[in-house]
Design an enzyme around this catalytic site. Structure first.
Site, PDB file in Angstrom:
ATOM      1  N   HIS A  95       0.799  -1.230   0.000  1.00 37.01           N
ATOM      2  CA  HIS A  95       0.000   0.000   0.000  1.00 37.01           C
ATOM      3  C   HIS A  95       0.832   1.281   0.000  1.00 37.01           C
ATOM      4  CE1 HIS A  95      -4.440   1.135   1.065  1.00 37.01           C
ATOM      5  NE2 HIS A  95      -3.978   1.811   0.033  1.00 37.01           N
ATOM      6  N   ASP A 122      -9.753  -0.293   3.867  1.00 38.47           N
ATOM      7  CA  ASP A 122      -8.637  -0.956   4.543  1.00 38.47           C
ATOM      8  C   ASP A 122      -9.095  -1.589   5.845  1.00 38.47           C
ATOM      9  OD1 ASP A 122      -5.835  -1.440   5.437  1.00 38.47           O
ATOM     10  OD2 ASP A 122      -5.363   0.118   3.970  1.00 38.47           O
ATOM     11  N   HIS A 124      -6.851  -1.752   8.099  1.00 38.28           N
ATOM     12  CA  HIS A 124      -5.935  -1.021   8.988  1.00 38.28           C
ATOM     13  C   HIS A 124      -6.062   0.479   8.749  1.00 38.28           C
ATOM     14  CE1 HIS A 124      -4.281  -4.983   7.779  1.00 38.28           C
ATOM     15  NE2 HIS A 124      -4.118  -5.123   9.088  1.00 38.28           N
ATOM     16  N   HIS A 139       4.201   0.736   4.519  1.00 38.87           N
ATOM     17  CA  HIS A 139       2.826   0.451   4.074  1.00 38.87           C
ATOM     18  C   HIS A 139       1.798   0.729   5.178  1.00 38.87           C
ATOM     19  CE1 HIS A 139       2.082  -4.082   5.249  1.00 38.87           C
ATOM     20  NE2 HIS A 139       2.724  -3.439   6.195  1.00 38.87           N
ATOM     21  N   ASP A 226      -7.470  -1.449  -0.415  1.00 38.21           N
ATOM     22  CA  ASP A 226      -6.597  -2.490   0.139  1.00 38.21           C
ATOM     23  C   ASP A 226      -7.424  -3.774   0.244  1.00 38.21           C
ATOM     24  OD1 ASP A 226      -5.109  -4.200   1.860  1.00 38.21           O
ATOM     25  OD2 ASP A 226      -4.101  -2.461   2.736  1.00 38.21           O
ATOM     26  N   ASP A 228      -7.116  -6.289   1.846  1.00 39.90           N
ATOM     27  CA  ASP A 228      -7.300  -6.862   3.189  1.00 39.90           C
ATOM     28  C   ASP A 228      -8.529  -6.310   3.915  1.00 39.90           C
ATOM     29  OD1 ASP A 228      -6.528  -4.495   4.600  1.00 39.90           O
ATOM     30  OD2 ASP A 228      -4.438  -5.137   4.748  1.00 39.90           O
ATOM     31  N   GLU A 271      -1.974  -4.732  -2.039  1.00 34.25           N
ATOM     32  CA  GLU A 271      -1.701  -5.731  -0.990  1.00 34.25           C
ATOM     33  C   GLU A 271      -2.060  -7.154  -1.387  1.00 34.25           C
ATOM     34  OE1 GLU A 271       0.089  -5.383   1.721  1.00 34.25           O
ATOM     35  OE2 GLU A 271       0.253  -3.209   1.884  1.00 34.25           O
TER      36      GLU A 271
HETATM   37 MN   LIG Z   1      -3.463  -0.648   3.553  1.00 38.34          MN
END
Ligand SMILES: [Mn+2]
Length: 299
Positions: A95, A122, A124, A139, A226, A228, A271
């Site tokens: 990222h 994301d 995160h 990232h 992202d 994730d 990612e």
């Molecule tokens: Mn990210």
């Protein structure tokens, strides 16, 4: 459409992210974009240094000189694509590449005296700074950098900062946030939608609120996605998986709704880590998600 492949892995701890662009090609990203009726004007491969990764003595973050070099190339590619009227899709890679893509988009809007919004999906926060990050992995910092906080060299890419005001930035899907990131989210004033809000309101409503939050007067929106953010049961091929994420349908819905807004002008998809994937299914999903963001409909 400009496809910008960035096999960047220097921002994280897993080298497999470097295989993301190749896996997207295996999943026939360019062919499927063409089948949807779009023209792929160019495919660009950004060079990423692949051996050394050293600590810059002046920075608490890993690989800043290398990531700076890659970011500058990504920024130029994104900006030229937008100047030529092509929608840039930046394909990662980790990222930290968003430092470059957002700088490129921001530079384009600045040149035309326009404002834009940022919608960041994301698990995160990605809003650490060299002072708050426990790992030093860049990232985990690209959102902070885009808001003007963090390593000076990265923050000042393209010669101006911040790239985007916090009030036009939205974070969707977060569930794994470091305590200093929590403070940063509050301090900066970006609009966060955690998984709790998504469970409570539904992602359709959250996406509408996100569009409202960036402002009705924006000339465009940059989507930084992202993978994730999606639940690892559906998308296992990521470097830093976190349980309790978006479902298959939710992730499509959000991008379908953004496509309907007709404001998406630049996209990151990041990612993807084929080393953790199962029969390339996460890459296949990532390709489908891009098609949804481009306006692929069920009917
Ligand atoms: Mn990210």
């Amino acid at each position: 459409m400009s496809l910008i492949y960035v096999p960047l892995f220097l921002g994280g701890s897993h080298r497999g992210a470097s295989m993301g662009p190749a896996a997207m090609r295996v999943a026939e990203l360019p062919e499927r974009i063409k089948a949807l009726g779009f023209c792929v004007a160019e495919e660009i491969d950004i060079d990423v240094p692949h051996s050394v990764c050293w600590w810059d003595k002046d920075s608490q973050s890993k690989c800043v000189p290398e990531i700076h070099q890659v970011s500058a190339a990504v920024a130029d590619a994104v900006e030229s694509a937008m100047e030529a009227g092509n929608l840039p899709i930046t394909i990662g890679g980790d990222h930290s590449l968003a430092i470059g893509s957002i700088a490129g988009a921001a530079s384009h809007y600045k040149k035309h005296d326009q404002t834009f919004g940022l919608i960041w999906f994301d698990a995160h926060g990605d809003i650490n700074t060299p002072d708050t990050s426990a790992s030093g992995n860049v990232h985990g910092m690209p959102l902070a950098v885009s808001l003007g906080r963090g390593d000076e060299k990265l923050v000042n890419l393209k010669g101006f900062s911040p790239k985007i005001p916090a009030k036009r930035s939205v974070l969707i899907g977060i569930r794994d946030v470091d305590p200093p990131e929590r403070d940063m989210i509050n301090q900066t004033g970006i609009t966060p939608f955690t998984m709790k809000e998504i469970d409570h309101l539904g992602l359709g409503r959250v996406t509408d609120l996100a569009l409202g939050s960036v402002g009705a007067d924006v000339a465009g929106i940059h989507v930084s996605f992202d993978i994730d953010v999606i639940d690892p049961d559906v998308a296992p091929g990521v470097s830093t998986a976190s349980r309790g994420g978006l479902s298959y349908r939710e992730s499509h819905l959000a991008l379908e709704l953004l496509a309907e807004s007709d404001l998406v002008r630049s996209i990151d998809i990041v990612e993807l880590n084929p080393a953790f994937d199962v029969r390339n299914k996460t890459a296949e999903l990532a390709v489908e998600l891009i098609l949804s963001a481009l306006g692929k409909r069920i009917l």
